[in-house]
Scaffold this motif. Structure first.
Motif, PDB file in Angstrom:
ATOM      1  N   TYR A  73      44.505  61.334 -15.100  1.00  0.00           N
ATOM      2  CA  TYR A  73      44.590  60.133 -14.525  1.00  0.00           C
ATOM      3  C   TYR A  73      46.254  60.190 -14.658  1.00  0.00           C
ATOM      4  O   TYR A  73      46.961  60.711 -15.115  1.00  0.00           O
ATOM      5  N   THR A  74      46.684  58.954 -13.611  1.00  0.00           N
ATOM      6  CA  THR A  74      48.007  58.687 -13.391  1.00  0.00           C
ATOM      7  C   THR A  74      48.471  57.241 -13.786  1.00  0.00           C
ATOM      8  O   THR A  74      47.596  56.195 -13.665  1.00  0.00           O
ATOM      9  N   THR A  75      49.366  57.158 -14.617  1.00  0.00           N
ATOM     10  CA  THR A  75      50.052  55.967 -14.915  1.00  0.00           C
ATOM     11  C   THR A  75      51.401  55.654 -14.101  1.00  0.00           C
ATOM     12  O   THR A  75      52.045  56.643 -13.613  1.00  0.00           O
ATOM     13  N   TYR A  76      51.858  54.225 -14.238  1.00  0.00           N
ATOM     14  CA  TYR A  76      52.834  54.044 -13.579  1.00  0.00           C
ATOM     15  C   TYR A  76      53.746  52.922 -14.213  1.00  0.00           C
ATOM     16  O   TYR A  76      53.234  51.829 -14.611  1.00  0.00           O
ATOM     17  N   ARG A  77      54.757  53.414 -14.656  1.00  0.00           N
ATOM     18  CA  ARG A  77      55.898  52.537 -15.531  1.00  0.00           C
ATOM     19  C   ARG A  77      57.238  53.038 -15.098  1.00  0.00           C
ATOM     20  O   ARG A  77      57.642  54.011 -15.747  1.00  0.00           O
ATOM     21  N   MET A  78      57.865  52.358 -14.062  1.00  0.00           N
ATOM     22  CA  MET A  78      59.078  53.038 -13.590  1.00  0.00           C
ATOM     23  C   MET A  78      59.010  54.481 -12.712  1.00  0.00           C
ATOM     24  O   MET A  78      59.770  54.676 -11.962  1.00  0.00           O
ATOM     25  N   SER A  79      57.840  55.139 -13.240  1.00  0.00           N
ATOM     26  CA  SER A  79      57.799  56.331 -12.623  1.00  0.00           C
ATOM     27  C   SER A  79      56.263  56.623 -12.724  1.00  0.00           C
ATOM     28  O   SER A  79      55.411  56.260 -13.682  1.00  0.00           O
ATOM     29  N   PHE A  80      55.736  57.571 -12.036  1.00  0.00           N
ATOM     30  CA  PHE A  80      54.317  58.117 -12.021  1.00  0.00           C
ATOM     31  C   PHE A  80      54.141  59.207 -13.089  1.00  0.00           C
ATOM     32  O   PHE A  80      55.277  60.262 -12.944  1.00  0.00           O
ATOM     33  N   ARG A  81      53.158  59.109 -13.754  1.00  0.00           N
ATOM     34  CA  ARG A  81      53.039  60.317 -14.913  1.00  0.00           C
ATOM     35  C   ARG A  81      51.563  60.578 -15.034  1.00  0.00           C
ATOM     36  O   ARG A  81      50.760  59.635 -14.896  1.00  0.00           O
ATOM     37  N   ASN A  82      51.385  61.925 -15.149  1.00  0.00           N
ATOM     38  CA  ASN A  82      49.761  62.525 -15.186  1.00  0.00           C
ATOM     39  C   ASN A  82      49.514  62.634 -16.560  1.00  0.00           C
ATOM     40  O   ASN A  82      50.401  63.082 -17.393  1.00  0.00           O
ATOM     41  N   TYR A  83      48.322  62.256 -16.870  1.00  0.00           N
ATOM     42  CA  TYR A  83      47.886  62.672 -18.438  1.00  0.00           C
ATOM     43  C   TYR A  83      46.159  63.081 -18.113  1.00  0.00           C
ATOM     44  O   TYR A  83      45.687  62.849 -17.274  1.00  0.00           O
ATOM     45  N   ASN A  84      45.772  63.619 -19.263  1.00  0.00           N
ATOM     46  CA  ASN A  84      44.411  63.822 -19.373  1.00  0.00           C
ATOM     47  C   ASN A  84      43.979  63.444 -20.773  1.00  0.00           C
ATOM     48  O   ASN A  84      44.668  63.499 -21.789  1.00  0.00           O
ATOM     49  N   VAL A  85      42.616  63.055 -20.940  1.00  0.00           N
ATOM     50  CA  VAL A  85      42.157  62.287 -22.053  1.00  0.00           C
ATOM     51  C   VAL A  85      40.575  62.939 -22.299  1.00  0.00           C
ATOM     52  O   VAL A  85      39.859  63.142 -21.131  1.00  0.00           O
ATOM     53  N   TRP A  86      40.262  63.139 -23.316  1.00  0.00           N
ATOM     54  CA  TRP A  86      39.005  63.780 -23.875  1.00  0.00           C
ATOM     55  C   TRP A  86      38.346  62.585 -24.545  1.00  0.00           C
ATOM     56  O   TRP A  86      38.860  61.606 -25.376  1.00  0.00           O
ATOM     57  N   GLY A  87      36.885  62.580 -24.218  1.00  0.00           N
ATOM     58  CA  GLY A  87      36.045  61.425 -25.086  1.00  0.00           C
ATOM     59  C   GLY A  87      35.837  62.045 -26.366  1.00  0.00           C
ATOM     60  O   GLY A  87      35.954  63.456 -26.542  1.00  0.00           O
ATOM     61  N   GLN A  88      35.084  61.427 -27.259  1.00  0.00           N
ATOM     62  CA  GLN A  88      34.754  61.675 -28.700  1.00  0.00           C
ATOM     63  C   GLN A  88      33.638  62.794 -28.631  1.00  0.00           C
ATOM     64  O   GLN A  88      33.542  63.434 -29.684  1.00  0.00           O
ATOM     65  N   GLY A  89      32.998  62.898 -27.693  1.00  0.00           N
ATOM     66  CA  GLY A  89      31.909  63.741 -27.700  1.00  0.00           C
ATOM     67  C   GLY A  89      30.525  62.915 -27.932  1.00  0.00           C
ATOM     68  O   GLY A  89      30.480  62.443 -28.774  1.00  0.00           O
ATOM     69  N   THR A  90      29.339  63.493 -27.207  1.00  0.00           N
ATOM     70  CA  THR A  90      28.261  63.104 -27.591  1.00  0.00           C
ATOM     71  C   THR A  90      27.276  64.276 -27.787  1.00  0.00           C
ATOM     72  O   THR A  90      27.248  65.053 -27.005  1.00  0.00           O
TER      73      THR A  90
END
Length: 122
Positions: free
Chosen positions: A99-116
């Motif tokens: 995903y991308t966030t925006y606070r003064m600039s655009f930044r990309n991150y990734n995140v994982w769920g806890q798993g099922t």
């Protein structure tokens, strides 16, 4: 910060079906890719399926025809319909979001769920 909530795992008999769901929430400007990976005991994490923000899905070759990924952009959710399950599908399934966030600039991150956990056994 973005949080993922997964649901839908469990025990199913061979040939059965399960549907996994994952909802993303938090400081999101846009979601680029959503998808699922899995990790079986003693094995590395592997791709199951991903869905970009636009365009078609990408599946692991061995799962095409049995697994289907769905994405709801309005709700920031991704689901995985798993049919004709086999014992070798037993694994912990992880939701993945880029995903991308925006606070003064655009930044990309990734995140994982806890798993099922998905267990296919008679």
């Amino acid at each position: 910060q973005v949080h993922l909530v997964e649901s839908g795992g469990g025990l199913v008999q061979p040939g059965g079906s399960l549907r996994l769901s994952c909802a993303a929430s938090g400081s999101i400007f846009s979601i680029n890719t959503m998808g699922w990976y899995r990790q079986a005991p003693g094995k590395e994490r592997e791709l199951v399926a991903t869905m970009p923000s636009s365009g078609g899905p990408n599946y692991a070759d061995s799962l095409k025809g049995r697994f289907t990924i769905f994405r709801d952009n309005a709700k920031n959710t991704v689901s995985l319909q798993m049919n004709s399950l086999k014992p070798e599908d037993t694994a912990v399934y992880y939701c993945y979001v880029d995903y991308t966030t925006y606070r003064m600039s655009f930044r990309n991150y990734n995140v994982w769920g806890q798993g099922t956990q998905v267990t296919v056994s008679s």
